[in-house]
Design a protein around this motif. Structure first.
Motif, PDB file in Angstrom:
ATOM      1  N   ALA A 104       0.826  -1.203   0.000  1.00 16.10           N
ATOM      2  CA  ALA A 104       0.000   0.000   0.000  1.00 16.10           C
ATOM      3  C   ALA A 104       0.865   1.260   0.000  1.00 16.10           C
ATOM      4  CB  ALA A 104      -0.934  -0.004   1.211  1.00 16.10           C
ATOM      5  N   GLY A 105       1.938   1.238   0.788  1.00 15.80           N
ATOM      6  CA  GLY A 105       2.856   2.379   0.780  1.00 15.80           C
ATOM      7  C   GLY A 105       3.506   2.586  -0.577  1.00 15.80           C
ATOM      8  N   LEU A 106       3.855   1.488  -1.242  1.00 14.84           N
ATOM      9  CA  LEU A 106       4.435   1.583  -2.579  1.00 14.84           C
ATOM     10  C   LEU A 106       3.438   2.184  -3.561  1.00 14.84           C
ATOM     11  CD1 LEU A 106       6.739   0.963  -4.554  1.00 14.84           C
ATOM     12  CD2 LEU A 106       5.794  -1.343  -4.808  1.00 14.84           C
ATOM     13  N   LEU A 107       2.172   1.743  -3.479  1.00 14.17           N
ATOM     14  CA  LEU A 107       1.155   2.300  -4.373  1.00 14.17           C
ATOM     15  C   LEU A 107       0.949   3.795  -4.117  1.00 14.17           C
ATOM     16  CD1 LEU A 107      -1.547  -0.531  -4.389  1.00 14.17           C
ATOM     17  CD2 LEU A 107       0.018   0.093  -6.241  1.00 14.17           C
ATOM     18  N   MET A 108       0.951   4.191  -2.848  1.00 12.80           N
ATOM     19  CA  MET A 108       0.804   5.619  -2.529  1.00 12.80           C
ATOM     20  C   MET A 108       1.980   6.420  -3.058  1.00 12.80           C
ATOM     21  SD  MET A 108      -0.669   5.334   1.370  1.00 12.80           S
ATOM     22  CE  MET A 108      -0.548   7.105   1.619  1.00 12.80           C
ATOM     23  N   LEU A 109       3.169   5.869  -2.942  1.00 13.22           N
ATOM     24  CA  LEU A 109       4.357   6.559  -3.437  1.00 13.22           C
ATOM     25  C   LEU A 109       4.301   6.711  -4.954  1.00 13.22           C
ATOM     26  CD1 LEU A 109       7.104   7.784  -2.729  1.00 13.22           C
ATOM     27  CD2 LEU A 109       8.103   5.507  -2.974  1.00 13.22           C
ATOM     28  N   VAL A 143       1.761   5.616 -14.247  1.00 10.43           N
ATOM     29  CA  VAL A 143       2.078   4.180 -14.240  1.00 10.43           C
ATOM     30  C   VAL A 143       1.382   3.443 -13.093  1.00 10.43           C
ATOM     31  CG1 VAL A 143       4.313   4.590 -15.319  1.00 10.43           C
ATOM     32  CG2 VAL A 143       4.152   4.493 -12.826  1.00 10.43           C
ATOM     33  N   LEU A 144       0.579   4.151 -12.291  1.00 10.12           N
ATOM     34  CA  LEU A 144      -0.084   3.508 -11.160  1.00 10.12           C
ATOM     35  C   LEU A 144      -0.958   2.331 -11.579  1.00 10.12           C
ATOM     36  CD1 LEU A 144      -0.758   3.423  -8.142  1.00 10.12           C
ATOM     37  CD2 LEU A 144      -2.573   5.096  -8.584  1.00 10.12           C
ATOM     38  N   PRO A 145      -1.814   2.452 -12.611  1.00  8.73           N
ATOM     39  CA  PRO A 145      -2.644   1.294 -12.986  1.00  8.73           C
ATOM     40  C   PRO A 145      -1.811   0.074 -13.371  1.00  8.73           C
ATOM     41  CG  PRO A 145      -3.480   3.295 -14.013  1.00  8.73           C
ATOM     42  CD  PRO A 145      -2.151   3.642 -13.421  1.00  8.73           C
ATOM     43  N   VAL A 146      -0.697   0.282 -14.058  1.00  8.17           N
ATOM     44  CA  VAL A 146       0.144  -0.846 -14.466  1.00  8.17           C
ATOM     45  C   VAL A 146       0.753  -1.532 -13.249  1.00  8.17           C
ATOM     46  CG1 VAL A 146       2.163  -1.513 -15.821  1.00  8.17           C
ATOM     47  CG2 VAL A 146       0.637   0.280 -16.659  1.00  8.17           C
ATOM     48  N   ILE A 147       1.291  -0.733 -12.326  1.00 10.02           N
ATOM     49  CA  ILE A 147       1.889  -1.295 -11.107  1.00 10.02           C
ATOM     50  C   ILE A 147       0.840  -2.038 -10.286  1.00 10.02           C
ATOM     51  CG2 ILE A 147       3.081  -0.740  -8.969  1.00 10.02           C
ATOM     52  CD1 ILE A 147       4.821  -0.346 -11.366  1.00 10.02           C
ATOM     53  N   ALA A 148      -0.340  -1.430 -10.140  1.00 13.15           N
ATOM     54  CA  ALA A 148      -1.389  -2.057  -9.336  1.00 13.15           C
ATOM     55  C   ALA A 148      -1.856  -3.371  -9.955  1.00 13.15           C
ATOM     56  CB  ALA A 148      -2.571  -1.094  -9.182  1.00 13.15           C
ATOM     57  N   LEU A 149      -2.073  -3.379 -11.277  1.00 12.61           N
ATOM     58  CA  LEU A 149      -2.517  -4.606 -11.941  1.00 12.61           C
ATOM     59  C   LEU A 149      -1.466  -5.703 -11.832  1.00 12.61           C
ATOM     60  CD1 LEU A 149      -4.246  -3.197 -15.153  1.00 12.61           C
ATOM     61  CD2 LEU A 149      -5.337  -4.327 -13.208  1.00 12.61           C
ATOM     62  N   ALA A 150      -0.210  -5.349 -11.999  1.00 11.54           N
ATOM     63  CA  ALA A 150       0.860  -6.345 -11.872  1.00 11.54           C
ATOM     64  C   ALA A 150       0.920  -6.914 -10.453  1.00 11.54           C
ATOM     65  CB  ALA A 150       2.196  -5.713 -12.255  1.00 11.54           C
ATOM     66  N   MET A 151       0.735  -6.051  -9.476  1.00 10.44           N
ATOM     67  CA  MET A 151       0.775  -6.476  -8.082  1.00 10.44           C
ATOM     68  C   MET A 151      -0.367  -7.452  -7.769  1.00 10.44           C
ATOM     69  SD  MET A 151       0.765  -3.877  -4.840  1.00 10.44           S
ATOM     70  CE  MET A 151       2.153  -2.973  -5.540  1.00 10.44           C
ATOM     71  N   PHE A 152      -1.583  -7.074  -8.167  1.00 10.17           N
ATOM     72  CA  PHE A 152      -2.735  -7.927  -7.910  1.00 10.17           C
ATOM     73  C   PHE A 152      -2.639  -9.240  -8.685  1.00 10.17           C
ATOM     74  CE2 PHE A 152      -4.696  -3.879  -6.584  1.00 10.17           C
ATOM     75  CZ  PHE A 152      -5.195  -4.279  -5.351  1.00 10.17           C
ATOM     76  N   TRP A 153      -2.167  -9.176  -9.914  1.00  9.44           N
ATOM     77  CA  TRP A 153      -2.048 -10.396 -10.723  1.00  9.44           C
ATOM     78  C   TRP A 153      -1.059 -11.367 -10.102  1.00  9.44           C
ATOM     79  CZ3 TRP A 153       2.230 -12.431 -13.304  1.00  9.44           C
ATOM     80  CH2 TRP A 153       1.965 -13.523 -14.119  1.00  9.44           C
ATOM     81  N   GLN A 154       0.049 -10.854  -9.587  1.00 12.55           N
ATOM     82  CA  GLN A 154       1.057 -11.720  -8.978  1.00 12.55           C
ATOM     83  C   GLN A 154       0.509 -12.395  -7.721  1.00 12.55           C
ATOM     84  OE1 GLN A 154       3.805 -12.714 -10.067  1.00 12.55           O
ATOM     85  NE2 GLN A 154       4.895 -13.567  -8.325  1.00 12.55           N
ATOM     86  N   LEU A 155      -0.187 -11.625  -6.876  1.00 16.26           N
ATOM     87  CA  LEU A 155      -0.769 -12.209  -5.674  1.00 16.26           C
ATOM     88  C   LEU A 155      -1.856 -13.225  -6.016  1.00 16.26           C
ATOM     89  CD1 LEU A 155      -1.070  -9.059  -3.366  1.00 16.26           C
ATOM     90  CD2 LEU A 155       0.526 -10.964  -3.101  1.00 16.26           C
TER      91      LEU A 155
END
Length: 327
Positions: free
Chosen positions: A290-295, A303-315
């Motif tokens: 969550a801190g990484l997403l806020m940063l 690039v937030l949507p790309v990072i968030a989608l990659a994070m959720f997909w990996q989990l």
């Protein structure tokens, strides 16, 4: 020193050492922490004091509620399953334990506030205490356990927080509270909407890690579990956003929608993490992500949507392997 506090402090210390075992892990964590503190300071310094104060109050209240729930959960564990159950059932020892951990929480919050903007210390500390009080009240609320001669154990606010009707009730509370608040100025009114939305939405975001793991090993996929836990928050979003649009316009509705969407993402992160890890490590992982997403949202929102989608997909990909798996 309180034995309960000493034991939990040792557990936390060992968990941090195990999580950041290598020097590169510790260096990365330190860099992320420094970057997050720098981003927080840059944001608060550039804002008018009133806006910064409302934000500090909301953040302090959220942190206080989270800390209050965490301390209450640990005390319940110690009382029923811990090695020091006798200490956990002693009223004075319990009070010292709670005071010690909230002292740590207040100390950390005070240090962060002094780094971000020292003048906000008069706001963040009372906000933290308010959040602790709200957590204590909401955890203590229980629905009647004996209704018309029928015993129904477990009717707690936490159990009801995922039901759509609870979200509708919370949205109604928000809309009714906005009636007298409409006399405020525009900025103050928007801040009021945001803070109250955060506080009410937090009540609807509780996740039981034991239930999530049980549903996982019983064959339920992440989608089914997530839908089960977000029903109350989804109904709150629908009613509160629509009502705020009618009463105050699209700006207020946008604030409600943004807060609820952020809460939905946090709930989803927690569920995906609980499918993979034990509660303590999962909560630490969610805090880091969550801190990484806020940063990223602050520094590189594109690039937030790309990072968030990659994070959720990996989990999600890793959690899928845990379905039907006894661990």
């Amino acid at each position: 020193m309180n034995r309960l506090f000493r034991q939990d402090r040792l557990i936390a210390s060992n968990t941090i050492r195990a999580t950041f075992a290598g020097w590169h892990d510790r260096a990365m964590a330190a860099l992320m922490l420094l970057a997050a503190l720098a981003a927080v300071r840059a944001w608060f310094v550039d804002r008018p004091w009133t806006v910064a104060a409302w934000t500090a109050f909301a953040a302090g209240a959220m942190i206080g509620m989270g800390a209050g729930r965490l301390v209450g959960t640990r005390l319940a564990f110690h009382a029923f399953d811990g090695l020091l159950a006798a200490d956990a059932l002693h009223r004075q020892i319990r009070r010292h334990y709670v005071a010690a951990w909230h002292g740590v929480g207040l100390g950390v919050l005070a240090v962060v506030t002094l780094i971000a903007r020292p003048s906000l210390l008069v706001v963040s500390v009372p906000a933290y205490l308010t959040g602790v009080l709200v957590a204590a009240l909401t955890d203590g609320l229980k629905f009647p356990t004996h209704i018309v001669g029928t015993t129904r154990p477990g009717w707690t606010l936490r159990a009801w927080s995922h039901r759509p009707i609870t979200g509708v009730v919370a949205a109604t509370v928000l809309l009714l509270s906005l009636l007298p608040a409409r006399t405020l100025g525009t900025n103050a009114l928007m801040a009021f909407v945001g803070i109250e939305t955060v506080l009410l939405a937090l009540i609807l975001t509780s996740v039981d890690d034991a239930i999530v793991r049980f549903m996982t090993i019983a064959g339920h996929g992440s989608r089914h579990i997530i839908v089960r836990y977000i029903r109350g928050l989804a109904s709150f979003l629908a009613v509160a956003a629509s009502g705020c649009w009618v009463m105050l316009g699209p700006s207020a509705a946008g604030i409600v929608a943004a807060v609820c969407i952020a809460m939905l993402l946090i709930v989803t992160l927690r569920i995906l993490a609980y499918r993979l890890h034990a509660k303590r490590f999962a909560d630490l992982l969610v805090s880091i992500l969550a801190g990484l997403l806020m940063l990223v949202a602050y520094s590189m929102p594109v690039v937030l949507p790309v990072i968030a989608l990659a994070m959720f997909w990996q989990l999600q990909r890793r959690g899928r392997a845990k379905t039907w798996l006894l661990t």
